[in-house]
Design a protein around this motif. Structure first.
Motif, PDB file in Angstrom:
ATOM      1  N   LYS A 341      23.426  12.310  44.187  1.00 13.13           N
ATOM      2  CA  LYS A 341      24.333  13.253  44.036  1.00 13.13           C
ATOM      3  C   LYS A 341      25.670  12.833  42.995  1.00 13.13           C
ATOM      4  O   LYS A 341      26.228  11.761  43.069  1.00 13.13           O
ATOM      5  N   TRP A 342      25.702  13.611  41.958  1.00  6.27           N
ATOM      6  CA  TRP A 342      26.793  13.583  41.123  1.00  6.27           C
ATOM      7  C   TRP A 342      27.512  14.871  40.897  1.00  6.27           C
ATOM      8  O   TRP A 342      27.089  15.830  41.347  1.00  6.27           O
ATOM      9  N   THR A 343      28.885  14.656  40.371  1.00  6.72           N
ATOM     10  CA  THR A 343      29.837  15.874  40.403  1.00  6.72           C
ATOM     11  C   THR A 343      29.824  16.175  38.854  1.00  6.72           C
ATOM     12  O   THR A 343      30.036  15.457  37.955  1.00  6.72           O
ATOM     13  N   VAL A 344      29.751  17.733  38.577  1.00 10.25           N
ATOM     14  CA  VAL A 344      30.055  18.123  37.214  1.00 10.25           C
ATOM     15  C   VAL A 344      31.619  18.047  37.049  1.00 10.25           C
ATOM     16  O   VAL A 344      32.422  18.732  37.580  1.00 10.25           O
ATOM     17  N   TRP A 345      31.886  17.303  36.112  1.00 12.86           N
ATOM     18  CA  TRP A 345      33.270  16.934  35.651  1.00 12.86           C
ATOM     19  C   TRP A 345      33.766  17.883  34.596  1.00 12.86           C
ATOM     20  O   TRP A 345      34.891  18.393  34.618  1.00 12.86           O
ATOM     21  N   GLN A 346      33.103  18.404  33.523  1.00 10.47           N
ATOM     22  CA  GLN A 346      33.331  19.047  32.618  1.00 10.47           C
ATOM     23  C   GLN A 346      31.944  19.926  31.870  1.00 10.47           C
ATOM     24  O   GLN A 346      31.142  19.082  31.862  1.00 10.47           O
ATOM     25  N   GLY A 347      32.027  21.066  32.024  1.00  9.03           N
ATOM     26  CA  GLY A 347      30.837  21.730  31.549  1.00  9.03           C
ATOM     27  C   GLY A 347      31.151  22.518  30.316  1.00  9.03           C
ATOM     28  O   GLY A 347      31.713  21.983  29.193  1.00  9.03           O
ATOM     29  N   PHE A 348      30.232  23.603  29.646  1.00  8.95           N
ATOM     30  CA  PHE A 348      30.361  24.126  28.448  1.00  8.95           C
ATOM     31  C   PHE A 348      32.015  24.614  28.142  1.00  8.95           C
ATOM     32  O   PHE A 348      32.404  24.918  29.093  1.00  8.95           O
ATOM     33  N   ASP A 349      32.375  24.466  27.150  1.00  9.36           N
ATOM     34  CA  ASP A 349      33.620  24.917  26.871  1.00  9.36           C
ATOM     35  C   ASP A 349      34.595  24.277  27.634  1.00  9.36           C
ATOM     36  O   ASP A 349      35.728  25.307  28.180  1.00  9.36           O
ATOM     37  N   GLY A 350      34.662  23.186  28.065  1.00  8.61           N
ATOM     38  CA  GLY A 350      35.517  22.488  29.147  1.00  8.61           C
ATOM     39  C   GLY A 350      37.120  22.530  28.666  1.00  8.61           C
ATOM     40  O   GLY A 350      37.183  22.715  27.356  1.00  8.61           O
ATOM     41  N   LYS A 351      37.847  22.080  29.608  1.00 10.51           N
ATOM     42  CA  LYS A 351      39.297  22.130  29.321  1.00 10.51           C
ATOM     43  C   LYS A 351      39.694  21.062  28.637  1.00 10.51           C
ATOM     44  O   LYS A 351      40.870  21.018  27.979  1.00 10.51           O
ATOM     45  N   VAL A 365      30.376  12.805  36.810  1.00  9.64           N
ATOM     46  CA  VAL A 365      30.968  11.713  37.493  1.00  9.64           C
ATOM     47  C   VAL A 365      30.345  11.707  38.999  1.00  9.64           C
ATOM     48  O   VAL A 365      29.801  12.653  39.399  1.00  9.64           O
ATOM     49  N   ILE A 366      30.639  10.474  39.447  1.00  6.53           N
ATOM     50  CA  ILE A 366      30.364  10.551  41.246  1.00  6.53           C
ATOM     51  C   ILE A 366      31.500  10.817  41.866  1.00  6.53           C
ATOM     52  O   ILE A 366      32.561   9.950  41.582  1.00  6.53           O
ATOM     53  N   THR A 367      31.584  11.602  42.849  1.00  2.00           N
ATOM     54  CA  THR A 367      32.983  11.386  43.806  1.00  2.00           C
ATOM     55  C   THR A 367      32.769  11.188  45.369  1.00  2.00           C
ATOM     56  O   THR A 367      31.551  11.496  45.705  1.00  2.00           O
ATOM     57  N   ASP A 368      33.625  10.978  45.963  1.00  2.00           N
ATOM     58  CA  ASP A 368      33.684  10.931  47.464  1.00  2.00           C
ATOM     59  C   ASP A 368      33.911  12.052  48.073  1.00  2.00           C
ATOM     60  O   ASP A 368      33.972  13.255  47.512  1.00  2.00           O
ATOM     61  N   LYS A 369      33.809  11.904  49.565  1.00  2.00           N
ATOM     62  CA  LYS A 369      34.261  13.189  50.467  1.00  2.00           C
ATOM     63  C   LYS A 369      35.419  13.713  49.986  1.00  2.00           C
ATOM     64  O   LYS A 369      35.626  14.815  50.288  1.00  2.00           O
ATOM     65  N   ASP A 370      36.295  13.271  49.569  1.00  2.00           N
ATOM     66  CA  ASP A 370      37.600  13.768  49.380  1.00  2.00           C
ATOM     67  C   ASP A 370      37.948  14.088  47.775  1.00  2.00           C
ATOM     68  O   ASP A 370      38.849  14.531  47.312  1.00  2.00           O
ATOM     69  N   GLY A 371      36.834  13.909  47.105  1.00  2.00           N
ATOM     70  CA  GLY A 371      36.708  14.383  45.604  1.00  2.00           C
ATOM     71  C   GLY A 371      37.354  13.435  44.639  1.00  2.00           C
ATOM     72  O   GLY A 371      37.622  13.840  43.437  1.00  2.00           O
ATOM     73  N   ARG A 372      37.387  12.171  45.177  1.00  2.00           N
ATOM     74  CA  ARG A 372      37.896  11.135  44.167  1.00  2.00           C
ATOM     75  C   ARG A 372      36.723  10.416  43.426  1.00  2.00           C
ATOM     76  O   ARG A 372      35.745  10.394  44.233  1.00  2.00           O
ATOM     77  N   THR A 373      37.164  10.001  42.299  1.00  2.00           N
ATOM     78  CA  THR A 373      35.931   9.226  41.572  1.00  2.00           C
ATOM     79  C   THR A 373      36.200   7.952  41.743  1.00  2.00           C
ATOM     80  O   THR A 373      35.333   7.000  41.105  1.00  2.00           O
ATOM     81  N   PHE A 374      37.034   7.327  42.327  1.00  2.00           N
ATOM     82  CA  PHE A 374      37.024   5.873  42.537  1.00  2.00           C
ATOM     83  C   PHE A 374      37.770   5.417  43.917  1.00  2.00           C
ATOM     84  O   PHE A 374      38.145   6.373  44.935  1.00  2.00           O
ATOM     85  N   LYS A 375      37.694   4.431  44.284  1.00  2.00           N
ATOM     86  CA  LYS A 375      37.937   3.853  45.450  1.00  2.00           C
ATOM     87  C   LYS A 375      39.174   2.982  45.318  1.00  2.00           C
ATOM     88  O   LYS A 375      39.664   2.697  44.131  1.00  2.00           O
ATOM     89  N   GLY A 376      40.115   2.696  46.367  1.00  2.00           N
ATOM     90  CA  GLY A 376      41.157   2.274  46.221  1.00  2.00           C
ATOM     91  C   GLY A 376      42.256   2.792  45.258  1.00  2.00           C
ATOM     92  O   GLY A 376      42.387   4.164  45.114  1.00  2.00           O
ATOM     93  N   GLU A 377      42.891   1.935  44.270  1.00  2.00           N
ATOM     94  CA  GLU A 377      43.705   2.643  43.297  1.00  2.00           C
ATOM     95  C   GLU A 377      43.135   3.064  41.997  1.00  2.00           C
ATOM     96  O   GLU A 377      44.039   3.621  41.101  1.00  2.00           O
ATOM     97  N   GLY A 378      41.969   2.621  41.812  1.00  2.00           N
ATOM     98  CA  GLY A 378      41.314   2.992  40.702  1.00  2.00           C
ATOM     99  C   GLY A 378      41.658   2.301  39.410  1.00  2.00           C
ATOM    100  O   GLY A 378      41.791   2.952  38.104  1.00  2.00           O
ATOM    101  N   LEU A 379      42.184   1.035  39.664  1.00  2.00           N
ATOM    102  CA  LEU A 379      42.583   0.343  37.992  1.00  2.00           C
ATOM    103  C   LEU A 379      41.541  -0.506  37.556  1.00  2.00           C
ATOM    104  O   LEU A 379      41.582  -0.863  36.578  1.00  2.00           O
ATOM    105  N   ASN A 380      40.610  -0.791  38.385  1.00  2.00           N
ATOM    106  CA  ASN A 380      39.593  -1.314  37.677  1.00  2.00           C
ATOM    107  C   ASN A 380      38.122  -0.630  37.554  1.00  2.00           C
ATOM    108  O   ASN A 380      37.923   0.388  38.118  1.00  2.00           O
ATOM    109  N   LEU A 381      37.442  -1.187  36.475  1.00  2.00           N
ATOM    110  CA  LEU A 381      36.232  -0.422  36.257  1.00  2.00           C
ATOM    111  C   LEU A 381      35.259  -0.304  37.527  1.00  2.00           C
ATOM    112  O   LEU A 381      34.483   0.636  37.965  1.00  2.00           O
ATOM    113  N   ASP A 382      35.211  -1.406  38.376  1.00  2.00           N
ATOM    114  CA  ASP A 382      34.420  -1.361  39.379  1.00  2.00           C
ATOM    115  C   ASP A 382      34.841  -0.533  40.214  1.00  2.00           C
ATOM    116  O   ASP A 382      34.044  -0.129  41.648  1.00  2.00           O
ATOM    117  N   ASP A 383      35.964  -0.108  40.428  1.00  2.97           N
ATOM    118  CA  ASP A 383      36.427   0.824  41.414  1.00  2.97           C
ATOM    119  C   ASP A 383      35.832   2.289  41.309  1.00  2.97           C
ATOM    120  O   ASP A 383      35.869   2.980  42.271  1.00  2.97           O
TER     121      ASP A 383
END
Length: 695
Positions: A341-351, A365-383
């Motif tokens: 499962k992945w999430t559509v981040w931007q589609g045709f004629d995106g913003k 992108v991949i999101t969690d149940k809260d709609g976030r694309t990262f864990k923690g503070e999202g400062l590192n690529l591995d997040d």
């Protein structure tokens, strides 16, 4: 010659008459044929030219498909009528008519080849205009014809002075289309059109009165304008543009009026010029204006051009409205380039970045149940959940470009010099290129020249190029240039909220997941030529009927079930089995279509899907014709919706409903363990497979 062959030839000849009014209906053709005998001389000349052209076409071995509709033979018919209108029937005119009919057929075939290939245009009645004008010019040298063959026309005066002048003008103009400029013929012709198509009748009225009133205002005399029988050109222009070559709609009606108003100038000029040579205008204004508008609209890519024209405007509209809902995507189809499962981040004629020449692109992108694309503070690529997840080939094709040595950006940085980052460009075997961008540093496992299949591992999702966070960027282009101008595409076989989409574009922020065909389910819907299925029909546990279906193939390669009284076309496309269309009135084929118009060839418990069906499957012709007429003003009126759901691996529950038709029916379908459909249960009866014969 057997009975079926005679029946075929008669239908083909009669279709030539109805084709003059843009419809293929041999019954209407028969009535037109009989009405023409109001002038027996002209009727026989028309039939002579038509028959001569038909026999010559058979002599040239033209295939049945080319002759059955009357498309190639209605121009010879018109030429014959034009000769019969001028000269009485005698040996001299018969010879003249036969040769003219054959010449018109040859010209029709030639012009159709040139126009369809080079201009993408129909020939309309242009061969008739050319040949009839040539004939009228040439006969001035045929003294014998003028001495022996001119004749006085009999005028039918039964309905003269019964209708007001503005209505008489309409009927006379309508009759003039078949060289019968009198009220009786026009009344019959217009009534026939009303019976067969409300849309064509409406357009005939719209076109005639808009053009005639405009002419009256220009000349200063409405009475004189309504007496001009050459205004039949306005009727033909309006019908052709408003209902035949464009999808019937408010826009097509408006265009038809504009075209008619424009034609008043052409008609006036044609009459002035042609009168010098003693030639009537014929349908030259109709052909000139209609072909011009069709060409320009096609050149501009007008979205309501009728790509497939059915027997009536109502059928064309029904086909169009069904198909734009059934097949929402594009011909350039891709599988999703990942698993899970992945999430559509931007589609045709995106913003953000999908603008201008690069608007046809998708970011995932991949999101969690809260709609976030990262864990923690999202400062590192591995997040980031998407970072270094597998990227899969969305198509079959040849790898033509690979870039793999660009470093992944740290969060907060972007590479403005190498916008697309690490990428793979694949040349799809169907004639386009797919670019997948922003892959991770040195993660790509394919090289230029490699052949890849759908689902082949390409590399890992990264954050290279102009990328603010790890994501997959995918686009389709017509060249192999990096970051080339994009073109529309769509995704096949994906799930959103446990709903299956066969070919669509998921909206932004939706969570999607690819689903791949199940081989066992595919085999159950792999029908082979001459497979025969015997079914019995039960009601209250008693057998009330039985029927047989045989798998056959049409000339274009499409398979269909033949019941003897109908044909149900089917096929598999990108992991989905479809019933495409139904020909004939076989009620059991209709129930087969209704119960399972399409099925995903991949099972998921509780999986649901939606489809849309033609109106003609759910009601009688008169009611449907009326609804489609109203739908031409608002395309959202007519809708027959199917909702299907897997109960288990072999059972499907379906519901067909239409509010405007007050139709609601539920079906239960059981798939056979070997091939096809084992049983269909509805409120009315049960259809059960009795025997399969393999060839």
């Amino acid at each position: 010659m057997d009975r079926e062959s005679v029946k075929y030839h008669l239908k083909s000849i009669l279709n030539s008459y109805s084709e003059i009014f843009f419809i293929e209906n041999y019954k209407i053709g028969l009535v037109l044929f009989l009405v023409l005998f109001l002038n027996p001389n002209m009727a026989v000349c028309g039939l002579t030219a038509l028959f001569s052209a038909y026999i010559f076409a058979k002599f040239l071995n033209m295939e049945k498909e080319f002759l059955s509709s009357g498309f190639y033979t209605y121009n010879p018919l018109l030429v014959g009528l034009s000769i019969g209108f001028l000269f009485k029937l005698d040996p001299l005119t018969i010879f003249f008519t036969v040769t003219s009919g054959i010449l018109t057929l040859v010209l029709s075939v030639m012009l159709h080849s040139i126009f369809s290939y080079y201009l993408k245009l129909p020939i309309l009645s242009l061969p008739f205009v050319i040949i009839s004008s040539t004939i009228y010019l040439s006969v001035s040298n045929y003294t014998n014809l003028f001495v022996n063959s001119l004749y006085p026309h009999f005028k039918i005066s039964i309905l003269e002075n019964v209708f007001p002048y503005w209505l008489e003008g309409y009927f006379k103009s309508f009759g003039t289309i078949l060289f019968l400029p009198d009220i009786t013929a026009g009344l019959i012709f217009s009534f026939l059109i009303l019976l067969i198509s409300r849309i064509l009748f409406f357009l005939s009225v719209l076109g005639y009165y808009s053009g005639t009133i405009a002419s009256g205002l220009l000349t200063g005399s409405l009475i004189q304008a309504f007496q001009d029988i050459s205004h039949f050109n306005f009727i033909l222009i309006s019908m052709a543009l408003g209902g035949i070559f464009l999808i019937p709609s408010v826009k097509s009606y408006f265009i038809s009026v504009v075209a008619v108003l424009s034609s008043t100038i052409i008609l006036s000029a044609t009459k002035t010029f042609w009168a010098f040579y003693g030639i009537p205008a014929f349908t030259l204004p109709f052909n000139t204006i209609s072909l011009t508008f069709i060409y320009v609209l096609g050149l501009l890519g007008f979205p309501l051009m009728a790509k497939i024209i059915r027997k009536t405007p109502e059928e064309t509209l029904d086909f169009y409205l069904t198909n734009i809902k059934r097949y929402r995507g594009y011909e350039r189809t891709l599988y999703l380039p990942f698993s899970g499962k992945w999430t559509v981040w931007q589609g045709f004629d995106g913003k953000w970045t999908h603008k201008g020449g690069w608007k046809y692109a998708y970011d995932f992108v991949i999101t969690d149940k809260d709609g976030r694309t990262f864990k923690g503070e999202g400062l590192n690529l591995d997040d980031y959940y998407a970072f270094r997840k597998p990227v899969l080939s969305p198509v079959r094709g040849r790898v033509v470009k690979v870039i793999s040595d660009l470093k992944d950006n740290q969060i907060g940085e972007v590479d403005k010099e190498n916008n697309w980052g690490n990428l793979v460009i694949i040349q799809d075997y169907r004639g386009f290129f797919v670019e997948i961008s922003h892959l991770s540093y040195k993660s790509i496992k394919v090289k230029e020249g490699d052949w890849v299949e759908i689902g082949t591992f390409l590399g890992l999702c990264g954050n290279s190029g102009y990328s603010p966070q790890p994501h997959i960027h995918i686009q389709v282009q017509l060249t192999d240039n990096i970051g080339g101008a994009t073109v529309p595409f769509s995704f096949v076989n994906f799930i959103k909220d446990n709903h299956f989409y066969s070919n669509d574009l998921p909206p932004e922020n939706s969570i999607v997941e690819p689903i791949f065909p199940d081989k066992s389910l595919e085999l159950k819907f792999s029908f082979v030529l001459d497979n025969r299925f015997e079914y019995i029909v039960l009601k209250d546990d008693e057998e009330i009927d039985k029927f047989e279906l045989t798998v056959k193939m049409s000339p274009d390669g499409t398979f269909y079930f033949d019941s003897g009284s109908g044909k149900l076309y089917f096929g598999k496309y990108e992991g989905t089995f479809y019933f495409y269309k139904l020909e004939g009135d076989d009620k059991y084929l209709k129930y087969l279509f209704l119960s399972l118009p399409k099925i995903p060839l991949a099972y998921r418990e509780g999986l649901e899907w939606v489809d849309y069906l033609p109106l003609k499957l759910t009601s009688n012709k008169i009611k449907i014709s009326s609804i489609l007429f109203l739908s031409s003003f608002n395309h959202n009126i007519a809708q027959v919706k199917y909702t299907g759901k897997f109960i288990d691996q072999k059972s499907i529950k379906g519901r067909v409903e239409s509010k405007i038709l007050n139709y609601n029916e539920e079906f239960f379908v059981e798939i056979d363990q070997f091939l096809g459909i084992k049983e269909i249960k509805s409120e009315n009866f049960i259809i059960r497979l009795n025997k399969i014969t393999y060839k």
